[in-house]
Design an enzyme around this catalytic site. Structure first.
Site, PDB file in Angstrom:
ATOM      1  N   SER A  69       0.833  -1.199   0.000  1.00 36.03           N
ATOM      2  CA  SER A  69       0.000   0.000   0.000  1.00 36.03           C
ATOM      3  C   SER A  69       0.873   1.257   0.000  1.00 36.03           C
ATOM      4  O   SER A  69       1.734   1.417  -0.857  1.00 36.03           O
ATOM      5  CB  SER A  69      -0.956  -0.042   1.190  1.00 36.03           C
ATOM      6  OG  SER A  69      -2.024   0.871   1.024  1.00 36.03           O
ATOM      7  N   ASP A 181      -5.529  -4.016  -2.530  1.00 37.61           N
ATOM      8  CA  ASP A 181      -4.488  -3.658  -1.565  1.00 37.61           C
ATOM      9  C   ASP A 181      -3.717  -4.876  -1.055  1.00 37.61           C
ATOM     10  O   ASP A 181      -4.292  -5.890  -0.668  1.00 37.61           O
ATOM     11  CB  ASP A 181      -5.148  -2.946  -0.382  1.00 37.61           C
ATOM     12  CG  ASP A 181      -4.176  -2.093   0.401  1.00 37.61           C
ATOM     13  OD1 ASP A 181      -3.141  -2.625   0.829  1.00 37.61           O
ATOM     14  OD2 ASP A 181      -4.463  -0.902   0.602  1.00 37.61           O
TER      15      ASP A 181
END
Length: 307
Positions: A69, A181
């Site tokens: 991320s 993610d």
């Protein structure tokens, strides 16, 4: 001409990996083999800049970086040659709208399409092969739940996929796979560092609740808090692959606290400075993994799904 250069870089990267696996000269680096795993945390990830700043000041060599991320974004920038000082300047001007745009879709409330232009403007190289430090970027396959770790090819799309927070951002399609993610598969990507050959793994975990004990402000606070709880409950797999874990004090900062750059960087600096004595021992020893740590890595590789 560009395609020829790309082929040459790919062949060179393949040669380095083949040399490492076959026990050639590159399998025995003279450096201590320190890998840094940068976890996710949205705006709280600005603390990673403080960590990298201290490591440079203390002359702690970084041989590998893996990011999830926001950790993937900062890791990619740093590995491309962006300095901590430059990262701080970039962080001061970043806001949610810098890389995101609200949209109407059944797959998410926003798109991070703007991140393409943002990354193209800050990255000093365009592909993994051209990075000055080897990088792993972690994402998650939405269909299978498997971790997907990128080490080669163009940088922008893997980083964008790693930042595609479920429910908020639309999934990103790379080579026919819908990715979200990386925090779902690699909350703190320590295992990819072990697989890259890191002898010592420093994990930077941005532990914190999205709601900070307050009433959730909106749907994203609810989703974020649920993920934070799930990550705490399932943290053992990445902790087993870490030799040292540092947790910058980011409690009290909301996930979108981009305006608090100075405080977040200071939090990262404080956590890194506390770890400097241990890191310098790694540098001085230059020894490979101990038997227990090596056994943990082997067991983990045998029991966890392959990336």
């Amino acid at each position: 001409m560009k395609s020829v250069k790309k082929i040459i870089r790919s062949v060179q990267a393949f040669g380095r990996e083949l040399s490492r696996l076959s026990g050639g000269p590159e399998s025995a680096p003279s450096t201590p083999g320190i890998g840094i795993a940068l976890g996710g945390g949205f705006a709280r990830g600005i603390a990673h800049v403080g960590v990298l700043k201290v490591l440079e000041e203390e002359k702690i060599p970084i041989d590998f970086i893996a990011g999830t991320s926001v950790g993937a974004l900062i890791g990619a920038a740093y590995c491309s040659g962006v300095t901590p000082a430059e990262l701080e300047l970039i962080a001061r001007r970043v806001r949610f709208k810098t890389f995101a745009r609200w949209t109407l879709s059944r797959h998410g409330f926003a798109t991070n399409q703007r991140m393409i232009g943002f990354l193209q403007s800050i990255l000093k190289v365009k592909s993994f092969e051209d990075l000055r430090i080897p990088l792993a970027v972690a994402a998650t396959d939405l269909s299978t739940g498997e971790g997907v770790v990128f080490h080669s090819g163009p940088l922008v799309e893997p980083v964008r996929a790693s930042c595609a927070y479920p429910g908020m951002f639309l999934p990103v399609n790379i080579r026919g796979r819908w990715l979200v993610d990386g925090m779902l598969a690699h909350a703190v990507p320590t295992r990819p560092l072990v697989e890259m050959g890191a002898k010592h793994v420093l994990a930077v975990h941005l532990k914190g609740r999205w709601t900070n004990g307050n009433t959730p402000r909106h749907l994203f606070d609810v989703i974020g808090q649920c993920f934070a709880i799930a990550q705490d409950m399932c943290s053992s797999h990445w902790k087993q692959a870490a030799d040292l874990i540092i947790e910058p004090d980011v409690n009290g900062f909301e996930y979108d606290a981009f305006v608090h750059t100075t405080a977040l960087i200071k939090a990262g600096e404080a956590a890194a400075r506390a770890a400097v004595p241990a890191l310098k021992k790694w540098v001085e020893s230059g020894q490979p993994l101990g038997k227990q740590r090596a056994a943990q890595a082997l067991v983990q590789a045998a029991t966890m799904p392959a990336d």
